[in-house]
Motif scaffolding. Structure first.
Motif, mmCIF file in Angstrom:
data_model
loop_
_atom_site.group_PDB
_atom_site.id
_atom_site.type_symbol
_atom_site.label_atom_id
_atom_site.label_comp_id
_atom_site.label_asym_id
_atom_site.label_seq_id
_atom_site.Cartn_x
_atom_site.Cartn_y
_atom_site.Cartn_z
ATOM 1 N N SER B 32 54.057 64.460 21.840
ATOM 2 C CA SER B 32 52.640 64.970 21.742
ATOM 3 C C SER B 32 52.908 65.699 20.516
ATOM 4 C CB SER B 32 52.315 65.447 23.033
ATOM 5 O OG SER B 32 53.011 66.459 23.442
ATOM 6 N N PHE B 47 44.610 72.295 22.564
ATOM 7 C CA PHE B 47 44.822 70.519 22.355
ATOM 8 C C PHE B 47 45.954 70.018 22.578
ATOM 9 C CE2 PHE B 47 40.149 70.308 21.920
ATOM 10 C CZ PHE B 47 39.748 71.089 20.648
ATOM 11 N N LEU B 49 47.652 66.185 21.947
ATOM 12 C CA LEU B 49 47.164 64.820 21.374
ATOM 13 C C LEU B 49 48.401 63.898 21.569
ATOM 14 C CD1 LEU B 49 45.542 66.579 18.149
ATOM 15 C CD2 LEU B 49 44.222 65.421 19.924
ATOM 16 N N GLU B 55 39.406 61.748 18.949
ATOM 17 C CA GLU B 55 39.143 63.042 19.049
ATOM 18 C C GLU B 55 38.939 63.609 20.119
ATOM 19 O OE1 GLU B 55 35.168 64.167 17.721
ATOM 20 O OE2 GLU B 55 36.127 65.360 15.935
ATOM 21 N N LYS B 56 39.814 64.958 20.178
ATOM 22 C CA LYS B 56 39.399 65.782 21.336
ATOM 23 C C LYS B 56 38.632 67.031 21.037
ATOM 24 C CE LYS B 56 43.384 64.777 24.193
ATOM 25 N NZ LYS B 56 44.120 65.205 25.496
ATOM 26 N N LYS B 57 37.759 67.432 21.848
ATOM 27 C CA LYS B 57 36.743 68.381 21.509
ATOM 28 C C LYS B 57 36.641 69.380 22.546
ATOM 29 C CE LYS B 57 31.787 68.031 19.625
ATOM 30 N NZ LYS B 57 32.228 68.965 18.292
ATOM 31 N N SER B 58 36.325 70.498 22.097
ATOM 32 C CA SER B 58 36.208 71.803 23.165
ATOM 33 C C SER B 58 35.305 72.748 22.287
ATOM 34 C CB SER B 58 37.369 72.437 23.696
ATOM 35 O OG SER B 58 37.324 73.602 24.365
ATOM 36 N N SER B 62 37.319 70.666 17.451
ATOM 37 C CA SER B 62 37.906 69.581 17.731
ATOM 38 C C SER B 62 39.035 68.967 16.940
ATOM 39 C CB SER B 62 36.832 68.694 17.294
ATOM 40 O OG SER B 62 36.777 68.672 15.886
ATOM 41 N N SER B 63 39.880 68.184 17.630
ATOM 42 C CA SER B 63 41.209 67.903 16.854
ATOM 43 C C SER B 63 41.567 66.156 17.027
ATOM 44 C CB SER B 63 42.294 68.465 17.325
ATOM 45 O OG SER B 63 43.521 68.131 16.808
#
Lengths: 115, 110
Positions: B32, B47, B49, B55-58, B62-63
């Motif tokens: 990861s 995050f 991944l 895409e991960k978003k907060s 984002s990443s």
């Protein structure tokens, strides 16, 4: 406690003295890690515990460094005959190790200064 | 040898700008990739991944991860002075070991 705690928060010592750094992981976390961060450098892995055993000690920089963990909880990192290059922030992290992948939660660190 | 490289090492922008931080890696057993924000001593988790292209978003952060090209980016939009920190990228390699990059020092000027 709610998070990983470390003590002391700051330690100033003279070259040649021994120091002990303590880490209290999150309750129930079976995995515990020690890292250090020297000025201007990224985090450096030192050692990893799963329960009380340390399957990976590959990051310990010299035989002056040792660590133990008792009762599957608190861990102590000991540095013998400290040298100036040991000055760094020593960070501890824990994870639950009950799923893949795991998130590591970091403590506030101990800033060690060797004069 | 496992390696994580972040760029730029330092970045100074004005409040409201959008920034993109980069992380490339070479590890033997990828599990990861994680992003952390470090304001004082202890990095805080942002995050994790594991899959490419998702895409991960907060909030404004984002990443995304590209496992083919072996890199990840962290985007921060509408930056605020409170975003000033060191952003660390780490890759979980094999037996529960994290390999960290040097970090990107981000400074947001008002």
């Amino acid at each position: 406690g709610a998070g990983v705690s470390q003590s002391p928060s700051n330690k100033v010592t003279e070259k040649g003295k021994d120091v002990e750094l303590r880490c209290d992981p999150i309750s129930g976390h079976t995995a515990l890690y020690w890292y250090r961060q020297s000025l201007g450098q990224g985090l450096e892995f030192l050692i990893y515990f799963q329960g009380n055993s340390a399957p990976d000690k590959s990051g310990l920089p010299s035989d002056r460094f040792s660590a133990e963990r008792t009762g599957g909880s608190v861990s102590t990192l000991t540095i013998q005959r400290t040298q100036q290059e040991d000055s760094a922030v020593y960070l501890c992290a824990s994870s639950s190790f009950d799923r893949f992948p795991d998130t590591q939660y970091f403590g506030p660190g101990t800033r060690l200064t060797v004069l | 040898e496992d390696k994580v490289v972040q760029s730029p090492l330092s970045l100074v922008v004005h409040e409201g700008d959008t920034v993109t931080l980069n992380c490339s890696y070479e590890v033997t057993n990828f599990r990861s990739l994680l992003w952390y924000k470090q304001e004082k001593k202890a990095p805080t988790f942002l995050f994790m991944l594991t899959s490419s292209g998702i895409e991960k978003k907060s909030g404004r952060l984002s990443s995304i991860l590209d496992k083919k090209e072996l890199f990840s980016i962290l985007n921060i939009t509408a930056t605020q002075t409170g975003d000033s920190a060191i952003y660390l990228c780490a890759v979980e390699s094999g037996a529960q070991k994290l390999v960290f990059g040097q970090g990107t020092r981000l400074t947001i000027n008002p």
